[in-house]
Design a protein around this motif. Sequence first.
Motif, PDB file in Angstrom:
ATOM      1  N   ILE A 179       0.839  -1.203   0.000  1.00  0.00           N
ATOM      2  CA  ILE A 179       0.000   0.000   0.000  1.00  0.00           C
ATOM      3  C   ILE A 179       0.872   1.250   0.000  1.00  0.00           C
ATOM      4  O   ILE A 179       0.629   2.208  -0.748  1.00  0.00           O
ATOM      5  N   GLU A 180       1.910   1.229   0.831  1.00  0.00           N
ATOM      6  CA  GLU A 180       2.822   2.376   0.877  1.00  0.00           C
ATOM      7  C   GLU A 180       3.544   2.563  -0.450  1.00  0.00           C
ATOM      8  O   GLU A 180       3.722   3.694  -0.929  1.00  0.00           O
ATOM      9  N   ASN A 181       3.944   1.452  -1.076  1.00  0.00           N
ATOM     10  CA  ASN A 181       4.642   1.556  -2.362  1.00  0.00           C
ATOM     11  C   ASN A 181       3.725   2.086  -3.468  1.00  0.00           C
ATOM     12  O   ASN A 181       4.170   2.791  -4.367  1.00  0.00           O
ATOM     13  N   ILE A 182       2.462   1.726  -3.396  1.00  0.00           N
ATOM     14  CA  ILE A 182       1.494   2.271  -4.355  1.00  0.00           C
ATOM     15  C   ILE A 182       1.443   3.786  -4.238  1.00  0.00           C
ATOM     16  O   ILE A 182       1.534   4.518  -5.236  1.00  0.00           O
ATOM     17  N   GLU A 183       1.335   4.249  -3.007  1.00  0.00           N
ATOM     18  CA  GLU A 183       1.185   5.691  -2.777  1.00  0.00           C
ATOM     19  C   GLU A 183       2.440   6.456  -3.167  1.00  0.00           C
ATOM     20  O   GLU A 183       2.370   7.504  -3.821  1.00  0.00           O
ATOM     21  N   ARG A 184       3.584   5.960  -2.782  1.00  0.00           N
ATOM     22  CA  ARG A 184       4.814   6.719  -3.006  1.00  0.00           C
ATOM     23  C   ARG A 184       5.224   6.729  -4.471  1.00  0.00           C
ATOM     24  O   ARG A 184       6.042   7.558  -4.875  1.00  0.00           O
ATOM     25  N   ASN A 185       4.674   5.833  -5.277  1.00  0.00           N
ATOM     26  CA  ASN A 185       4.957   5.831  -6.709  1.00  0.00           C
ATOM     27  C   ASN A 185       3.851   6.493  -7.525  1.00  0.00           C
ATOM     28  O   ASN A 185       3.831   6.399  -8.755  1.00  0.00           O
ATOM     29  N   GLY A 186       2.910   7.138  -6.837  1.00  0.00           N
ATOM     30  CA  GLY A 186       1.867   7.878  -7.521  1.00  0.00           C
ATOM     31  C   GLY A 186       0.869   7.025  -8.269  1.00  0.00           C
ATOM     32  O   GLY A 186       0.328   7.439  -9.295  1.00  0.00           O
ATOM     33  N   LEU A 187       0.593   5.820  -7.746  1.00  0.00           N
ATOM     34  CA  LEU A 187      -0.286   4.890  -8.446  1.00  0.00           C
ATOM     35  C   LEU A 187      -1.604   4.644  -7.712  1.00  0.00           C
ATOM     36  O   LEU A 187      -2.317   3.687  -8.012  1.00  0.00           O
ATOM     37  N   SER A 188      -1.941   5.490  -6.770  1.00  0.00           N
ATOM     38  CA  SER A 188      -3.137   5.266  -5.944  1.00  0.00           C
ATOM     39  C   SER A 188      -4.428   5.261  -6.746  1.00  0.00           C
ATOM     40  O   SER A 188      -5.411   4.629  -6.342  1.00  0.00           O
ATOM     41  N   GLU A 189      -4.444   5.940  -7.880  1.00  0.00           N
ATOM     42  CA  GLU A 189      -5.660   6.017  -8.683  1.00  0.00           C
ATOM     43  C   GLU A 189      -5.950   4.725  -9.453  1.00  0.00           C
ATOM     44  O   GLU A 189      -7.086   4.501  -9.892  1.00  0.00           O
ATOM     45  N   ARG A 190      -4.923   3.879  -9.640  1.00  0.00           N
ATOM     46  CA  ARG A 190      -5.153   2.679 -10.449  1.00  0.00           C
ATOM     47  C   ARG A 190      -4.503   1.412  -9.894  1.00  0.00           C
ATOM     48  O   ARG A 190      -4.341   0.419 -10.598  1.00  0.00           O
ATOM     49  N   ALA A 191      -4.170   1.427  -8.615  1.00  0.00           N
ATOM     50  CA  ALA A 191      -3.637   0.226  -7.971  1.00  0.00           C
ATOM     51  C   ALA A 191      -4.116   0.171  -6.529  1.00  0.00           C
ATOM     52  O   ALA A 191      -4.324   1.203  -5.883  1.00  0.00           O
ATOM     53  N   ARG A 192      -4.312  -1.047  -6.040  1.00  0.00           N
ATOM     54  CA  ARG A 192      -4.702  -1.254  -4.644  1.00  0.00           C
ATOM     55  C   ARG A 192      -4.109  -2.564  -4.167  1.00  0.00           C
ATOM     56  O   ARG A 192      -3.747  -3.445  -4.970  1.00  0.00           O
ATOM     57  N   ALA A 193      -3.978  -2.713  -2.854  1.00  0.00           N
ATOM     58  CA  ALA A 193      -3.457  -3.938  -2.257  1.00  0.00           C
ATOM     59  C   ALA A 193      -4.516  -4.534  -1.340  1.00  0.00           C
ATOM     60  O   ALA A 193      -5.176  -3.815  -0.587  1.00  0.00           O
ATOM     61  N   VAL A 194      -4.675  -5.856  -1.412  1.00  0.00           N
ATOM     62  CA  VAL A 194      -5.673  -6.577  -0.619  1.00  0.00           C
ATOM     63  C   VAL A 194      -4.969  -7.717   0.112  1.00  0.00           C
ATOM     64  O   VAL A 194      -4.211  -8.481  -0.498  1.00  0.00           O
ATOM     65  N   THR A 195      -5.206  -7.836   1.417  1.00  0.00           N
ATOM     66  CA  THR A 195      -4.667  -8.952   2.189  1.00  0.00           C
ATOM     67  C   THR A 195      -5.607 -10.140   2.034  1.00  0.00           C
ATOM     68  O   THR A 195      -6.732 -10.132   2.559  1.00  0.00           O
ATOM     69  N   LEU A 196      -5.145 -11.162   1.288  1.00  0.00           N
ATOM     70  CA  LEU A 196      -6.031 -12.271   0.931  1.00  0.00           C
ATOM     71  C   LEU A 196      -5.192 -13.493   0.563  1.00  0.00           C
ATOM     72  O   LEU A 196      -4.148 -13.362  -0.079  1.00  0.00           O
ATOM     73  N   ASP A 197      -5.662 -14.653   0.955  1.00  0.00           N
ATOM     74  CA  ASP A 197      -5.017 -15.914   0.595  1.00  0.00           C
ATOM     75  C   ASP A 197      -5.410 -16.280  -0.833  1.00  0.00           C
ATOM     76  O   ASP A 197      -6.596 -16.438  -1.134  1.00  0.00           O
ATOM     77  N   VAL A 198      -4.416 -16.407  -1.713  1.00  0.00           N
ATOM     78  CA  VAL A 198      -4.704 -16.727  -3.111  1.00  0.00           C
ATOM     79  C   VAL A 198      -5.534 -18.002  -3.222  1.00  0.00           C
ATOM     80  O   VAL A 198      -6.431 -18.108  -4.060  1.00  0.00           O
ATOM     81  N   ALA A 199      -5.239 -18.975  -2.362  1.00  0.00           N
ATOM     82  CA  ALA A 199      -5.953 -20.260  -2.407  1.00  0.00           C
ATOM     83  C   ALA A 199      -7.239 -20.243  -1.582  1.00  0.00           C
ATOM     84  O   ALA A 199      -7.863 -21.293  -1.385  1.00  0.00           O
ATOM     85  N   GLY A 200      -7.664 -19.077  -1.129  1.00  0.00           N
ATOM     86  CA  GLY A 200      -8.871 -18.970  -0.321  1.00  0.00           C
ATOM     87  C   GLY A 200     -10.137 -19.160  -1.136  1.00  0.00           C
ATOM     88  O   GLY A 200     -10.106 -19.234  -2.376  1.00  0.00           O
ATOM     89  N   PRO A 201     -11.282 -19.216  -0.477  1.00  0.00           N
ATOM     90  CA  PRO A 201     -12.563 -19.474  -1.161  1.00  0.00           C
ATOM     91  C   PRO A 201     -13.008 -18.287  -2.013  1.00  0.00           C
ATOM     92  O   PRO A 201     -12.595 -17.143  -1.812  1.00  0.00           O
ATOM     93  N   ALA A 202     -13.899 -18.580  -2.961  1.00  0.00           N
ATOM     94  CA  ALA A 202     -14.420 -17.547  -3.868  1.00  0.00           C
ATOM     95  C   ALA A 202     -15.112 -16.436  -3.098  1.00  0.00           C
ATOM     96  O   ALA A 202     -15.106 -15.268  -3.534  1.00  0.00           O
ATOM     97  N   ALA A 203     -15.703 -16.772  -1.947  1.00  0.00           N
ATOM     98  CA  ALA A 203     -16.400 -15.756  -1.152  1.00  0.00           C
ATOM     99  C   ALA A 203     -15.442 -14.672  -0.673  1.00  0.00           C
ATOM    100  O   ALA A 203     -15.810 -13.486  -0.603  1.00  0.00           O
ATOM    101  N   ASP A 204     -14.209 -15.052  -0.333  1.00  0.00           N
ATOM    102  CA  ASP A 204     -13.223 -14.060   0.098  1.00  0.00           C
ATOM    103  C   ASP A 204     -12.869 -13.122  -1.054  1.00  0.00           C
ATOM    104  O   ASP A 204     -12.700 -11.915  -0.861  1.00  0.00           O
ATOM    105  N   TYR A 205     -12.741 -13.682  -2.248  1.00  0.00           N
ATOM    106  CA  TYR A 205     -12.463 -12.860  -3.428  1.00  0.00           C
ATOM    107  C   TYR A 205     -13.629 -11.896  -3.681  1.00  0.00           C
ATOM    108  O   TYR A 205     -13.420 -10.710  -3.962  1.00  0.00           O
ATOM    109  N   ALA A 206     -14.839 -12.412  -3.606  1.00  0.00           N
ATOM    110  CA  ALA A 206     -16.012 -11.570  -3.866  1.00  0.00           C
ATOM    111  C   ALA A 206     -16.098 -10.417  -2.869  1.00  0.00           C
ATOM    112  O   ALA A 206     -16.465  -9.291  -3.231  1.00  0.00           O
ATOM    113  N   ALA A 207     -15.741 -10.706  -1.620  1.00  0.00           N
ATOM    114  CA  ALA A 207     -15.764  -9.658  -0.599  1.00  0.00           C
ATOM    115  C   ALA A 207     -14.764  -8.547  -0.909  1.00  0.00           C
ATOM    116  O   ALA A 207     -14.945  -7.404  -0.488  1.00  0.00           O
TER     117      ALA A 207
END
Length: 351
Positions: A179-207
């Motif tokens: 998140i900090e790297n997104i902001e400091r590189n001026g990419l806040s308008e088109r990038a975001r970071a999400v804490t999520l397990d890649v192998a997690g259930p579809a419901a976590d992705y939908a959330a």
Amino acid sequence: MRSDRGVAYAGRGVAAELTTVHELVRTNNAVLITAIEALLKAAEIPHLVLDQHMSVLEGSLGILPRRILVEETSIEDARRLLEDAGLAHELRPDKPALYAELTDDAVLGGRLRLKQKKRGHRVGHDAILLAAATAARAGDRIIDFGSGVGAAGLALAMRIPDVEVTLLELDPELSSLAIENIERNGLSERARAVTLDVAGPAADYAAAGLTPGSADHVLMNPPFHDPSRQNVSPDPGRRLAHAASESLLVDWIDAASRVLHSAGSLTLIWRADGLGDVLAALGERFGGIAVLPVHGRAGQPAIRILVCAHKSSRAPLMLLPGLVLNGEDGKPTAEAEAVLRGAQALPMSGR
């Protein structure tokens, strides 16, 4: 004299100049000491061997351990050198304080700046190669699986204007850094970071707003070291980032297939000897597969493969000419420099 982070010592003739050092290895295996010294000398890493005469003086040859000390400024390089040489299990535990420290590093020739942990998994060539191999156009929606501090996804965002990037990372600390790297590189308008397990259930992705079929591209640099065949790092962060379970690759590709739309593409980097595993995991859901071998040095076998696959495609597999990172003289090739420093795309991304 001991400091709070290691040993402070003065070399001969420089009694007024103290240097902080850390214990790298402790062993009574003289052959191992010689081998590690050779590695350190070849890498031009200053070091000191202590207690090498003590066992003889005490009449107990081979019983008392010897210690290899490395200056604080070189300890991170020395630890990575031994980890890459398969000697991670010989390393002494590091000070916990070092793990929390951060560095501020420039990649892509200074186009992208990244804060990352001084210890643990660190950004390397793999992330930049992955970004360069990902085919994307302005307006595309991209998800970076296992993004760490965001190197691959943000490198892609710096190369291609107006792409929308979501960084998925399981480790909350790394996600916060992303998140900090997104902001400091001026990419806040088109990038975001999400804490999520890649192998997690579809419901976590939908959330997280990642519904099935919502992405144009997925890129991933999954952990790919086999713990049963290779030594893994004692550092928890590096172990999580590098060591793979048997099902991990399949789980990650399953997740990619779910979030990609019917013509979306997947790009990944993997160890070269695992090409068969990658093709098997892609199965019949992906086709139009392009494979680009990556060679660490001219004339040597490939160490990595970059794989680009297209969902629902029936096009045949294509094996591309390899990318050589270093010539026979050990210097980076012009092709590698163009990608790693010049932000040039790899040819497979134009398919």
